[in-house]
Design a protein around this motif. Structure first.
Motif, mmCIF file in Angstrom:
data_model
loop_
_atom_site.group_PDB
_atom_site.id
_atom_site.type_symbol
_atom_site.label_atom_id
_atom_site.label_comp_id
_atom_site.label_asym_id
_atom_site.label_seq_id
_atom_site.Cartn_x
_atom_site.Cartn_y
_atom_site.Cartn_z
ATOM 1 N N TRP A 164 20.566 8.842 -8.070
ATOM 2 C CA TRP A 164 19.578 7.811 -8.353
ATOM 3 C C TRP A 164 18.237 8.132 -7.695
ATOM 4 O O TRP A 164 18.178 8.487 -6.514
ATOM 5 C CB TRP A 164 20.062 6.455 -7.862
ATOM 6 N N HIS A 165 17.170 8.014 -8.490
ATOM 7 C CA HIS A 165 15.814 8.164 -7.977
ATOM 8 C C HIS A 165 14.934 7.070 -8.564
ATOM 9 O O HIS A 165 15.040 6.742 -9.750
ATOM 10 C CB HIS A 165 15.228 9.528 -8.347
ATOM 11 N N HIS A 166 14.052 6.549 -7.725
ATOM 12 C CA HIS A 166 13.084 5.562 -8.189
ATOM 13 C C HIS A 166 11.774 6.278 -8.471
ATOM 14 O O HIS A 166 11.187 6.921 -7.597
ATOM 15 C CB HIS A 166 12.867 4.476 -7.136
ATOM 16 N N LEU A 167 11.292 6.183 -9.710
ATOM 17 C CA LEU A 167 10.117 6.925 -10.150
ATOM 18 C C LEU A 167 8.998 5.979 -10.562
ATOM 19 O O LEU A 167 9.235 4.993 -11.269
ATOM 20 C CB LEU A 167 10.465 7.831 -11.332
ATOM 21 N N VAL A 168 7.780 6.292 -10.143
ATOM 22 C CA VAL A 168 6.603 5.502 -10.489
ATOM 23 C C VAL A 168 5.449 6.455 -10.803
ATOM 24 O O VAL A 168 5.236 7.440 -10.081
ATOM 25 C CB VAL A 168 6.181 4.559 -9.344
ATOM 26 N N ALA A 169 4.711 6.156 -11.862
ATOM 27 C CA ALA A 169 3.471 6.866 -12.174
ATOM 28 C C ALA A 169 2.370 5.840 -12.343
ATOM 29 O O ALA A 169 2.568 4.819 -13.008
ATOM 30 C CB ALA A 169 3.623 7.697 -13.443
ATOM 31 N N THR A 170 1.209 6.089 -11.728
ATOM 32 C CA THR A 170 0.097 5.138 -11.825
ATOM 33 C C THR A 170 -1.196 5.857 -12.199
ATOM 34 O O THR A 170 -1.381 7.042 -11.914
ATOM 35 C CB THR A 170 -0.132 4.375 -10.500
ATOM 36 N N PHE A 171 -2.090 5.087 -12.823
ATOM 37 C CA PHE A 171 -3.432 5.564 -13.204
ATOM 38 C C PHE A 171 -4.400 4.417 -12.993
ATOM 39 O O PHE A 171 -4.146 3.293 -13.449
ATOM 40 C CB PHE A 171 -3.425 5.996 -14.676
ATOM 41 N N ASP A 181 11.105 7.750 -4.995
ATOM 42 C CA ASP A 181 11.886 7.039 -3.971
ATOM 43 C C ASP A 181 10.983 6.359 -2.943
ATOM 44 O O ASP A 181 11.242 6.389 -1.730
ATOM 45 C CB ASP A 181 12.870 7.993 -3.286
ATOM 46 N N GLY A 182 9.910 5.746 -3.446
ATOM 47 C CA GLY A 182 9.044 4.944 -2.602
ATOM 48 C C GLY A 182 7.956 5.700 -1.877
ATOM 49 O O GLY A 182 7.140 5.098 -1.178
ATOM 50 N N GLU A 183 7.902 7.034 -2.027
ATOM 51 C CA GLU A 183 6.906 7.830 -1.320
ATOM 52 C C GLU A 183 6.024 8.591 -2.308
ATOM 53 O O GLU A 183 6.484 8.995 -3.378
ATOM 54 C CB GLU A 183 7.593 8.816 -0.372
ATOM 55 N N LEU A 184 4.776 8.792 -1.923
ATOM 56 C CA LEU A 184 3.849 9.535 -2.763
ATOM 57 C C LEU A 184 4.330 10.974 -2.905
ATOM 58 O O LEU A 184 4.523 11.679 -1.910
ATOM 59 C CB LEU A 184 2.449 9.497 -2.156
ATOM 60 N N GLU A 240 0.908 0.773 -2.809
ATOM 61 C CA GLU A 240 1.953 1.507 -2.097
ATOM 62 C C GLU A 240 3.039 0.562 -1.599
ATOM 63 O O GLU A 240 4.227 0.899 -1.639
ATOM 64 C CB GLU A 240 1.347 2.283 -0.929
ATOM 65 N N LYS A 241 2.649 -0.623 -1.138
ATOM 66 C CA LYS A 241 3.624 -1.600 -0.643
ATOM 67 C C LYS A 241 4.536 -2.074 -1.772
ATOM 68 O O LYS A 241 5.746 -2.248 -1.582
ATOM 69 C CB LYS A 241 2.902 -2.789 -0.007
ATOM 70 N N GLU A 242 3.975 -2.277 -2.954
ATOM 71 C CA GLU A 242 4.782 -2.701 -4.092
ATOM 72 C C GLU A 242 5.754 -1.602 -4.495
ATOM 73 O O GLU A 242 6.926 -1.875 -4.799
ATOM 74 C CB GLU A 242 3.879 -3.081 -5.263
ATOM 75 N N VAL A 243 5.295 -0.366 -4.492
ATOM 76 C CA VAL A 243 6.166 0.766 -4.821
ATOM 77 C C VAL A 243 7.304 0.862 -3.812
ATOM 78 O O VAL A 243 8.474 1.041 -4.182
ATOM 79 C CB VAL A 243 5.364 2.076 -4.860
#
Length: 273
Positions: A164-171, A181-184, A240-243
């Protein structure tokens, strides 16, 4: 007298700070949430995934091979990794430029696969791995965007290890960021102030999009293989806190923290009486 005075002062402080404390207790804002597929069983109705954001952007499940299984948070959806098995997003299409966006998902994937796409050649795609440039043979997070030219871009962490990995992409018009996983994981200057402005495109979950109408053409067809959970799309960059909060896997990502500062402060006031 001293106790009464202290209590009175603390009550005044609490009244003044109350709105601030409640704000801090709210971990993720629902502002500009466009799509939320929790994939929990109570959001699956026949061949549809209901959009929990309240915007009516439900998804049409295109194959009986996509199954509800145990996810990271409640239930998730297991995709078989074949080109005929994906989810077609209803209603939500792009034809105007996108000024800000965040894409979020939990994934457990053993191989390369598309998470979400509104066409990388017109707007964007979000994936485990890619088929272009330096990411063609790797399994990092891809966040490819357009225009005026395609910006094929990826992270640094292998996320196709069947864990399991938590992935986020933002623009945000200035920067593109990938979080794992919560880190940049990776950050780069945005190639343009907006995403898109090409042909109209509808989206898919689990496959690439070239769709000018709902449930139209797919492509590329390297499909998602594995389990996906808690897919979200925002029209704003997450903080970052939300991520960090989302990466902890809360059952309700938008709930107020019951152990926040407000309850702690009230407990302290009761103790001094």
């Amino acid at each position: 007298m001293k106790t009464a005075l202290t209590f009175s002062l603390l009550m005044s402080v609490l009244i003044l700070m109350g709105p601030v404390l409640v704000l801090h207790a709210q971990s993720v804002k629902e502002d500009d949430l466009i799509i939320y597929y929790s994939y929990n069983k109570d959001t699956l109705k026949g061949d549809e995934v209901l959009d929990a954001s309240g915007n009516g952007n439900d998804g049409l499940i295109k194959s009986n091979d996509i199954k509800s299984v145990k996810g990271k948070v409640g239930e998730g959806m297991e995709f078989p990794g074949v080109a005929t098995s994906y989810i077609s997003v209803k209603n939500h299409m792009y034809e105007d430029p996108i000024e800000e966006i965040s894409l979020v998902a939990w994934v457990k994937a053993p191989a390369r696969g598309m998470i979400a796409s509104w066409d990388r050649s017109e707007f964007f795609r979000f994936a485990v791995g890619d088929d272009v440039g330096g990411n063609a043979a790797t399994t990092f997070v891809a966040f490819d965007t357009c225009c005026p030219c395609c910006h094929d871009w990826f992270g640094e962490t292998d996320v196709a290890d069947d864990k399991w990995h938590h992935l986020v992409a933002t623009f945000d018009g200035k920067k593109k960021r990938i979080y794992v996983d919560g880190e940049l994981d990776q950050e780069e200057d945005a190639p343009a102030k907006v995403i898109g402005a090409g042909l109209a495109r509808y989206g898919f979950i689990g496959i690439g999009s070239e769709a000018g109408a709902f449930d139209a053409a797919t492509g590329p067809t390297w499909a998602f293989n594995g389990i996906m959970d808690e897919f979200m799309l925002f029209h704003r960059p997450l903080s970052e806190k939300e991520v960090e909060h989302l990466a902890k896997g809360p059952e309700n990502p938008f709930a107020v923290d019951p152990n926040g500062k407000l309850s702690t402060t009230w407990g302290f006031i009761k103790d001094i009486q």
